[in-house]
Design an enzyme around this catalytic site. Sequence first.
Site, mmCIF file in Angstrom:
data_model
loop_
_atom_site.group_PDB
_atom_site.id
_atom_site.type_symbol
_atom_site.label_atom_id
_atom_site.label_comp_id
_atom_site.label_asym_id
_atom_site.label_seq_id
_atom_site.Cartn_x
_atom_site.Cartn_y
_atom_site.Cartn_z
ATOM 1 N N TYR A 1 4.736 12.723 56.756
ATOM 2 C CA TYR A 1 3.288 12.704 56.947
ATOM 3 C C TYR A 1 3.056 12.595 58.448
ATOM 4 O O TYR A 1 3.181 11.518 59.027
ATOM 5 C CB TYR A 1 2.680 11.534 56.179
ATOM 6 C CG TYR A 1 1.181 11.363 56.326
ATOM 7 C CD1 TYR A 1 0.381 12.325 56.932
ATOM 8 C CD2 TYR A 1 0.556 10.219 55.838
ATOM 9 C CE1 TYR A 1 -0.983 12.158 57.049
ATOM 10 C CE2 TYR A 1 -0.811 10.043 55.948
ATOM 11 C CZ TYR A 1 -1.580 11.010 56.555
ATOM 12 O OH TYR A 1 -2.936 10.839 56.677
ATOM 13 N N LYS B 1 3.185 17.071 55.563
ATOM 14 C CA LYS B 1 1.733 17.139 55.667
ATOM 15 C C LYS B 1 1.409 16.977 57.146
ATOM 16 O O LYS B 1 1.624 15.909 57.721
ATOM 17 C CB LYS B 1 1.066 16.030 54.852
ATOM 18 C CG LYS B 1 -0.439 15.942 55.083
ATOM 19 C CD LYS B 1 -1.043 14.655 54.542
ATOM 20 C CE LYS B 1 -2.527 14.577 54.900
ATOM 21 N NZ LYS B 1 -3.132 13.285 54.481
ATOM 22 N N THR C 1 -1.344 16.703 59.748
ATOM 23 C CA THR C 1 -2.769 16.465 59.923
ATOM 24 C C THR C 1 -3.137 16.689 61.379
ATOM 25 O O THR C 1 -3.126 15.767 62.209
ATOM 26 C CB THR C 1 -3.149 15.049 59.451
ATOM 27 O OG1 THR C 1 -2.746 14.901 58.088
ATOM 28 C CG2 THR C 1 -4.652 14.821 59.543
#
Length: 308
Positions: free
Chosen positions: A144, A169, A171
Amino acid sequence: MGRQGNLEELWCLRMPEIITPIITPFTKDNRIDKEKLKIHAENLIRKGIDKLFVNGTTGLGPSLSPEEKLENLKAVYDVTNKIIFQVGGLNLDDAIRLAKLSKDFDIVGIASYAPYYYPRMSEKHLVKYFKTLCEVSPHPVYLYNYPTATGKDIDAKVAKEIGCFTGVKDTIENIIHTLDYKRLNPNMLVYSGSDMLIATVASTGLDGNVAAGSNYLPEVTVTIKKLAMERKIDEALKLQFLHDEVIEASRIFGSLSSNYVLTKYFQGYDLGYPRPPIFPLDDEEERQLIKKVEGIRAKLVELKILKE
């Protein structure tokens, strides 16, 4: 014609996913409301969400104790096993313990963000943190990457050095940054963490989005993906831009607090309260937020994406 047909077939088979970083509902006395969490998870899966990301930023994961993170997993697991279980934190022993405990659950994988707050951590120590999790995890491990929140960018080059991630992921609004994971790690599942890139991601060969807005507009996010995959780009972008307007409105009042209000407004059920220091919106802020999005809701009803 044969080659073109094969390309078309491959395009149709490659279906990117919409993953919801599920909101954690709290009671007024600051406990996890497991029944509300289950209702929310059921609704999301029913409306076509592919997986649920548990204990993420949208779920106020950094505020949760290890016991609460496990409690969230158990509650959502009662609904579905399509779960990525976020275990990260500032105490590696806690993350290791949660990773090991996840063996009792038939889930998709575990995830972790980089250790945050501490400045000037060496790349060597960040690599060691993630490799340790990979060594103990009974499930595939997902990175993440959220540089704005953690202060560390575990980019594609570092991810390749770590070498044990099933997926990421990312972001960050920069699509080039996200594409680099696929370029340097072609076997890795690569998800954008940006709500505003759903149509873009579906057109690039990436694997999907972990989209906070899918908590309150799952129908919209799923339809954007579907339209983009059908190459109805104009329609996909029209819907993407409506979705973006809701995201922008949420940010005015604090998106993490707004998520609770917007889920109730668009989905029709109450998710309780956020956990301070993410405070609930006051009555006037709620009123202003709903005023900003009610026209968008009317357009979505007109487009038959939402029901009256």
